[in-house]
Design an enzyme around this catalytic site. Structure first.
Site, PDB file in Angstrom:
ATOM      1  CB  SER A   1     -35.899  26.056 -11.936  1.00 47.95           C
ATOM      2  OG  SER A   1     -34.928  25.594 -11.038  1.00 47.95           O
ATOM      3  CE  LYS A   2     -36.654  33.012  -7.489  1.00 48.14           C
ATOM      4  NZ  LYS A   2     -37.133  34.020  -8.455  1.00 48.14           N
ATOM      5  N   GLY A   3     -33.740  28.986  -7.033  1.00 43.02           N
ATOM      6  CA  GLY A   3     -32.687  28.581  -6.113  1.00 43.02           C
ATOM      7  C   GLY A   3     -32.542  29.578  -4.998  1.00 43.02           C
TER       8      GLY A   3
END
Ligand code: NAD
Length: 461
Positions: free
Chosen positions: A91-93
């Site tokens: 995941s990444k934000g």
């Protein structure tokens, strides 16, 4: 890079596509009242693969953040976790913001509001999605996020595990801040344990005495340069920063440069080195190991032909573009790829998450017991020596070293070292074992994608 690897694998086209795509990307626009008016911010949280949960990946604060970048970085997290056997999906934000434009209390308001938006959709959750720091964020932001989640989930006993990279006094773990740079050091040590691999890069001997150029003296670059120079005898001959570069064939004092940057905001004006205003040109200087540890895409078709380093250690995410990768491969440059090279951060994040879920610091139960058992051996050796009249004496310092049980920091470093060695060996097996694999990047992707595929197949997909 993904395509190059799957072309050499035996995956069904359906499964290949399932692994390639990003499962979901959530875009949020939210307002925060600052300086008497409402400011609107755009943020993202992208989930690439949920073959294992929680999914994991940092939150980046930068103006250049966009959906494509967040999705690419989320995919990289999937492969990175699979390669180092950290049981998370990817995941990444990101938040489009220049953090330097805001006061600390304003950043807190913005971060808490962003965390609220993500947490209410389970995009921050100890069992489902666990962020970490990335460029522009650090321990401070992680502590705000953890507190915001805990306020919204007052009965969740595992609330602290909702984010990693927290300060040690707020549920963090010893050794997280240094972890990525430490991992770079352990990875290079492992590489230099294999003379055949070192020879592939046209180098010989040990790490000791190697000339290293580092780009970016931030969290990752600073720790990597510091440990390599202080503990492995490397000479840091170049440091490239945002305002120029420093060059010294006799080696730079990393601590002194770091202190200078902290006081003056850049490297310009530092004595005891040659200052190069066009900093990026130093990436092309002669050295043994080049460590880009700042931005993506810094080695590209514009400069790839001129890069002289025989070994590139991708401490940053994506510092070499796919076009440059091709040019460098053709020239025989060995590249230790990002998904392995900077995996130290997520590895220690994993240890932090386990610590939070077990609610106890590593080593607390066994440290003194271990010391007591070692004491028994030392006492017995001393008794034997005296009783038999042999007159043995222990080497100076042995007793203190042997008797001291490992604390949390030592255990974290040991777990990280083991992880980096094991992962390197799994890449290496493919690199040396298959005639159709010429480079470590494809080897790394083959190992990682293979593991993700196995996990999907086990679920019946
Ligand atoms: P950071 O913000 O602490 O440091 C970045 C450094 O690069 C700063 O010193 C900055 O001044 C410098 N810099 C900025 N622009 C530059 C330019 N044009 N030329 C040269 N230097 C420049 O960030 P970081 O946490 O050290 O992350 C660096 C890279 O490592 C990023 O690609 C990040 O995604 C990756 N990474 C970080 C971690 C981690 O644990 N921090 C883990 C894995 C990967």
């Amino acid at each position: 890079m993904f395509n190059r690897a799957v072309a050499l694998m035996d995956l069904s086209p359906g499964l290949e596509e399932k692994i390639r795509v990003c499962n979901s990307t959530y875009t949020v626009r939210f307002g925060v009242r600052l300086r008497g008016q409402i400011h609107t911010f755009t943020g993202y949280r992208s989930v690439h693969s949920e073959h294992m949960e929680p999914v994991k990946g940092g939150i980046r604060y930068a103006l250049a953040v966009n959906q494509d970048e967040v999705e690419a970085l989320a995919a990289l997290m999937t492969y990175k976790c699979a390669l180092v056997e950290v049981p998370f999906g990817g995941s990444k934000g990101g938040l489009c913001i220049d953090p330097r434009q805001y006061e600390e209390h304003e950043l807190e308001l913005i971060t808490r509001r962003f965390a609220y938006e993500l947490a209410k959709r389970d995009l921050i959750n100890p069992a489902q999605n666990v962020p970490a720091p990335d460029m522009g964020t650090g321990e401070r932001e992680m502590a705000w996020i953890a507190d915001q989640y805990a306020r919204m989930n007052t009965a969740d006993i595992n609330a602290r595990a909702c984010v990693t990279g927290k300060p040690p006094h707020a549920g963090g773990i010893q050794g997280r801040v240094e972890a990525t740079g430490r991992g770079v050091q352990y990875a290079l040590r492992e590489f230099f344990r294999h003379p055949e691999d070192v020879a592939k890069a046209g180098l010989s001997g040990k790490l000791d005495g190697k000339r290293v150029i580092v780009q970016g003296l931030g969290n990752v670059g600073y720790h990597a340069a510091k440990f390599l120079s202080e503990e492995d005898g490397c000479r840091i001959t170049g440091i490239v920063e945002h305002d120029g570069a420093l060059h010294s064939e006799t080696g730079l004092d990393v601590e002194a440069v770091r202190a200078w940057i902290q006081r003056h905001g850049g490297v310009s004006g530092f004595a005891d080195a040659t200052y190069v205003a066009e900093g990026a040109s130093l990436l092309e200087a002669e050295c043994d190991i080049l460590i880009p540890a700042a931005l993506e895409g810094v080695i590209n078709l514009g400069n790839a032909e001129r890069i002289r380093a025989p070994l590139i250690m991708e401490a940053a995410n994506g510092p070499v573009t796919s076009g440059a990768d091709e040019v460098l491969r053709a020239r025989g440059t060995v590249i230790i790829p990002d998904l392995y090279a900077n995996a130290g951060g997520v590895t220690v994040s994993y240890f932090e998450w386990v610590k939070n879920l077990s609610h106890i610091r590593f080593g607390r139960m066994q440290r003194r017991q271990e010391e007591a058992r070692h004491q028994l051996v030392v006492d017995e050796l001393e008794r034997l020596s005296a009783d038999t009249g042999i007159g043995w004496t222990l080497s100076p310092g042995f007793k203190e070293k042997y008797l001291r049980g490992a604390d949390e920091l030592e255990l974290v470093r040991s777990g990280l070292d083991d992880t980096m060695r094991t992962a390197y060996q799994s890449m290496r097996e493919v690199w040396h074992g298959r005639d159709d694999v010429q480079d470590l990047r494809v080897a790394a992707y083959i190992v990682a994608i293979g593991r993700v595929a196995k996990s999907y197949k086990a679920k019946g997909l």
